[in-house]
Design a protein around this motif. Structure first.
Motif, PDB file in Angstrom:
ATOM      1  N   LYS A  75      19.386  14.285  -1.563  1.00 58.05           N
ATOM      2  CA  LYS A  75      17.924  14.873  -1.513  1.00 58.05           C
ATOM      3  C   LYS A  75      17.794  15.118  -3.143  1.00 58.05           C
ATOM      4  CE  LYS A  75      17.146  19.498  -0.575  1.00 58.05           C
ATOM      5  NZ  LYS A  75      17.222  20.627   0.150  1.00 58.05           N
ATOM      6  N   TYR A  76      16.597  14.660  -3.434  1.00 55.69           N
ATOM      7  CA  TYR A  76      15.958  15.026  -5.006  1.00 55.69           C
ATOM      8  C   TYR A  76      14.693  15.879  -4.682  1.00 55.69           C
ATOM      9  CZ  TYR A  76      18.959  11.226  -6.442  1.00 55.69           C
ATOM     10  OH  TYR A  76      19.857  10.494  -6.812  1.00 55.69           O
ATOM     11  N   LYS A  77      14.701  16.498  -5.758  1.00 57.86           N
ATOM     12  CA  LYS A  77      13.293  17.464  -5.668  1.00 57.86           C
ATOM     13  C   LYS A  77      12.504  16.953  -6.971  1.00 57.86           C
ATOM     14  CE  LYS A  77      13.511  21.494  -3.841  1.00 57.86           C
ATOM     15  NZ  LYS A  77      13.864  22.828  -3.380  1.00 57.86           N
ATOM     16  N   ILE A  78      11.041  16.803  -6.807  1.00 60.61           N
ATOM     17  CA  ILE A  78      10.059  16.679  -7.797  1.00 60.61           C
ATOM     18  C   ILE A  78      10.007  17.740  -8.772  1.00 60.61           C
ATOM     19  CG2 ILE A  78       7.679  15.932  -8.373  1.00 60.61           C
ATOM     20  CD1 ILE A  78       7.565  14.521  -5.535  1.00 60.61           C
TER      21      ILE A  78
ATOM     22  N   THR B 287       0.830  -1.087   0.008  1.00 57.32           N
ATOM     23  CA  THR B 287       0.004   0.271   0.042  1.00 57.32           C
ATOM     24  C   THR B 287       0.908   1.246  -0.101  1.00 57.32           C
ATOM     25  OG1 THR B 287      -0.327   0.354   2.428  1.00 57.32           O
ATOM     26  CG2 THR B 287      -1.755  -1.343   1.454  1.00 57.32           C
ATOM     27  N   ILE B 288       2.059   1.120   0.008  1.00 58.11           N
ATOM     28  CA  ILE B 288       3.007   2.174   0.043  1.00 58.11           C
ATOM     29  C   ILE B 288       3.005   3.572  -0.619  1.00 58.11           C
ATOM     30  CG2 ILE B 288       4.869   1.285  -1.345  1.00 58.11           C
ATOM     31  CD1 ILE B 288       6.661   2.078   1.128  1.00 58.11           C
ATOM     32  N   PHE B 289       2.582   3.271  -1.980  1.00 62.53           N
ATOM     33  CA  PHE B 289       2.396   4.424  -2.770  1.00 62.53           C
ATOM     34  C   PHE B 289       0.896   4.884  -3.154  1.00 62.53           C
ATOM     35  CE2 PHE B 289       6.592   4.266  -5.193  1.00 62.53           C
ATOM     36  CZ  PHE B 289       7.252   4.885  -4.133  1.00 62.53           C
ATOM     37  N   ALA B 290      -0.091   4.454  -2.154  1.00 65.85           N
ATOM     38  CA  ALA B 290      -1.397   4.628  -2.176  1.00 65.85           C
ATOM     39  C   ALA B 290      -1.922   5.920  -2.122  1.00 65.85           C
ATOM     40  CB  ALA B 290      -2.336   3.985  -1.337  1.00 65.85           C
ATOM     41  N   THR B 291      -0.936   6.911  -1.706  1.00 62.02           N
ATOM     42  CA  THR B 291      -1.104   8.427  -1.614  1.00 62.02           C
ATOM     43  C   THR B 291      -0.306   9.103  -2.444  1.00 62.02           C
ATOM     44  OG1 THR B 291       0.022   8.558   0.688  1.00 62.02           O
ATOM     45  CG2 THR B 291      -2.438   8.201   0.709  1.00 62.02           C
ATOM     46  N   ALA B 292       0.647   8.656  -3.265  1.00 63.16           N
ATOM     47  CA  ALA B 292       1.536   9.240  -4.202  1.00 63.16           C
ATOM     48  C   ALA B 292       0.927  10.280  -5.105  1.00 63.16           C
ATOM     49  CB  ALA B 292       2.361   8.235  -5.021  1.00 63.16           C
ATOM     50  N   TYR B 293      -0.405  10.212  -5.263  1.00 60.38           N
ATOM     51  CA  TYR B 293      -0.963  11.351  -6.173  1.00 60.38           C
ATOM     52  C   TYR B 293      -1.006  12.556  -5.454  1.00 60.38           C
ATOM     53  CZ  TYR B 293      -5.021  10.525  -3.233  1.00 60.38           C
ATOM     54  OH  TYR B 293      -5.893  10.556  -1.960  1.00 60.38           O
ATOM     55  N   GLN B 294      -0.701  12.658  -4.077  1.00 61.53           N
ATOM     56  CA  GLN B 294      -0.781  13.950  -3.363  1.00 61.53           C
ATOM     57  C   GLN B 294       0.391  14.680  -3.589  1.00 61.53           C
ATOM     58  OE1 GLN B 294      -1.580  12.682   0.813  1.00 61.53           O
ATOM     59  NE2 GLN B 294      -3.656  12.210   0.428  1.00 61.53           N
ATOM     60  N   LEU B 295       1.705  14.176  -4.025  1.00 63.33           N
ATOM     61  CA  LEU B 295       2.795  14.870  -4.211  1.00 63.33           C
ATOM     62  C   LEU B 295       2.655  15.918  -5.396  1.00 63.33           C
ATOM     63  CD1 LEU B 295       5.232  11.605  -4.027  1.00 63.33           C
ATOM     64  CD2 LEU B 295       4.977  13.564  -2.411  1.00 63.33           C
ATOM     65  N   ARG B 296       3.675  16.946  -5.068  1.00 69.75           N
ATOM     66  CA  ARG B 296       3.362  18.009  -5.874  1.00 69.75           C
ATOM     67  C   ARG B 296       4.658  18.389  -6.439  1.00 69.75           C
ATOM     68  NH1 ARG B 296      -0.678  16.105  -6.138  1.00 69.75           N
ATOM     69  NH2 ARG B 296      -2.820  17.135  -5.792  1.00 69.75           N
ATOM     70  N   MET B 297       4.971  19.232  -7.325  1.00 77.03           N
ATOM     71  CA  MET B 297       6.272  19.774  -7.852  1.00 77.03           C
ATOM     72  C   MET B 297       6.754  20.611  -6.569  1.00 77.03           C
ATOM     73  SD  MET B 297       5.285  18.953 -10.877  1.00 77.03           S
ATOM     74  CE  MET B 297       4.280  19.880 -11.902  1.00 77.03           C
ATOM     75  N   GLY B 298       8.277  20.258  -6.505  1.00 72.84           N
ATOM     76  CA  GLY B 298       8.841  20.729  -5.214  1.00 72.84           C
ATOM     77  C   GLY B 298       8.983  19.865  -4.136  1.00 72.84           C
ATOM     78  N   ASP B 299       8.278  18.934  -4.067  1.00 73.71           N
ATOM     79  CA  ASP B 299       8.121  18.165  -2.928  1.00 73.71           C
ATOM     80  C   ASP B 299       9.475  17.229  -2.882  1.00 73.71           C
ATOM     81  OD1 ASP B 299       5.787  18.846  -1.929  1.00 73.71           O
ATOM     82  OD2 ASP B 299       4.595  17.304  -2.569  1.00 73.71           O
ATOM     83  N   GLU B 300      10.019  16.913  -1.857  1.00 74.38           N
ATOM     84  CA  GLU B 300      11.165  16.267  -1.775  1.00 74.38           C
ATOM     85  C   GLU B 300      11.233  14.652  -1.508  1.00 74.38           C
ATOM     86  OE1 GLU B 300      12.771  18.330   1.568  1.00 74.38           O
ATOM     87  OE2 GLU B 300      13.435  19.979   0.412  1.00 74.38           O
ATOM     88  N   ILE B 301      12.289  14.229  -2.032  1.00 78.51           N
ATOM     89  CA  ILE B 301      12.441  12.500  -1.820  1.00 78.51           C
ATOM     90  C   ILE B 301      13.981  12.488  -1.511  1.00 78.51           C
ATOM     91  CG2 ILE B 301      12.510  10.181  -2.830  1.00 78.51           C
ATOM     92  CD1 ILE B 301      10.479  11.472  -4.939  1.00 78.51           C
ATOM     93  N   TYR B 302      14.109  11.830  -0.406  1.00 78.66           N
ATOM     94  CA  TYR B 302      15.576  11.366   0.148  1.00 78.66           C
ATOM     95  C   TYR B 302      15.986   9.796  -0.148  1.00 78.66           C
ATOM     96  CZ  TYR B 302      15.122  15.882   2.527  1.00 78.66           C
ATOM     97  OH  TYR B 302      14.960  17.139   2.725  1.00 78.66           O
TER      98      TYR B 302
END
Length: 243
Positions: free
Chosen positions: A193-196, A169-184
């Motif tokens: 650090k990566y930026k969307i 279920t880990i990416f069930a809310t991935a649709y909430q991500l937006r440009m500028g959000d961060e992924i480490y």
């Protein structure tokens, strides 16, 4: 005096049985139609408004909502689900993509964290495709922080069932991500650090997501959308920030 005989009424007469069978078939038909068209309905009610309000590069356009191609795609998706396609195997997500066998990666796994989704140190395997027990860095794609594009697959389901510690279920809310959000990405004890910068939605037949861009280090998150279906693929791209 004549004799009278009373015959007990048969509670389960042939007419009643036929009536029950008709109702059963009707309900089964309704269930099948709902199963096929649920992705379209859920998209219109829940996800299209959310994505349309953001600068998403390619949400499903209105022209694609109702047309023969869309209906065919929905029926195909339902058929795949009913036929038992194993979507815990990342290789089944893009049937048209058959990469050449690559050398075994130097590291067996690393972790990623997505603060906005409360995902913390999720394991990403570089050596197998079992999405039930971890995320998958697809074979023949880069591994962070090397230049190239690390394509990372993860399961989604209905948002109500989201659990950041459950890989089904880990990416069930991935649709909430937006440009500028961060992924480490944490690789060998070092955090990057990566930026969307780009979010799009593609067909399962679109294998362009595996293309490598060696101008920098990139992450591409891949999951099914709308959540709870296997209709399309949500693609989230992020770029390494300067170390």
């Amino acid at each position: 005096m004549g004799k009278y005989y009373y015959k007990k009424a048969d509670k389960f007469s042939r007419k009643k049985i036929l009536r029950l069978l008709s109702l059963l078939i009707l309900f089964m038909g309704i269930a099948v139609v709902f199963y096929i068209f649920y992705p379209l309905v859920s998209w219109q009610i829940y996800f299209a408004p959310a994505l349309a309000s953001s600068k998403i590069q390619a949400p499903i356009p209105k022209s694609m909502v109702i047309n023969p191609s869309t209906i065919g795609s929905l029926i195909s998706q339902a058929g795949n689900s009913l036929s038992g396609v194993d979507y815990t195997n990342a290789k089944n997500w893009f049937p048209g993509f058959n990469p050449a066998t690559a050398e075994q990666p130097k590291i067996p796994s690393y972790t990623i964290s997505i603060p906005k989704l409360k995902i913390n140190s999720a394991t990403v395997s570089t050596r197998d495709n079992n999405l039930a027990i971890h995320l998958v860095n697809y074979q023949n794609t880069a591994i962070p922080p090397d230049n190239g594009t690390a394509v990372i697959f993860g399961h989604s389901t209905l948002p109500q069932l989201f659990n950041p510690n459950d890989y089904k279920t880990i990416f069930a809310t991935a649709y909430q991500l937006r440009m500028g959000d961060e992924i480490y990405a944490n690789v060998n004890g070092v955090s990057y650090k990566y930026k969307i910068f780009n979010i799009s939605i593609v067909e399962p037949s679109d294998i362009s997501i595996f293309e490598q861009d060696y101008s920098n280090s990139y992450l591409t998150l891949v999951t099914c959308t709308p959540p709870g279906t296997t209709w399309k693929r949500l693609i989230i791209k992020a770029k390494l920030e300067k170390i």
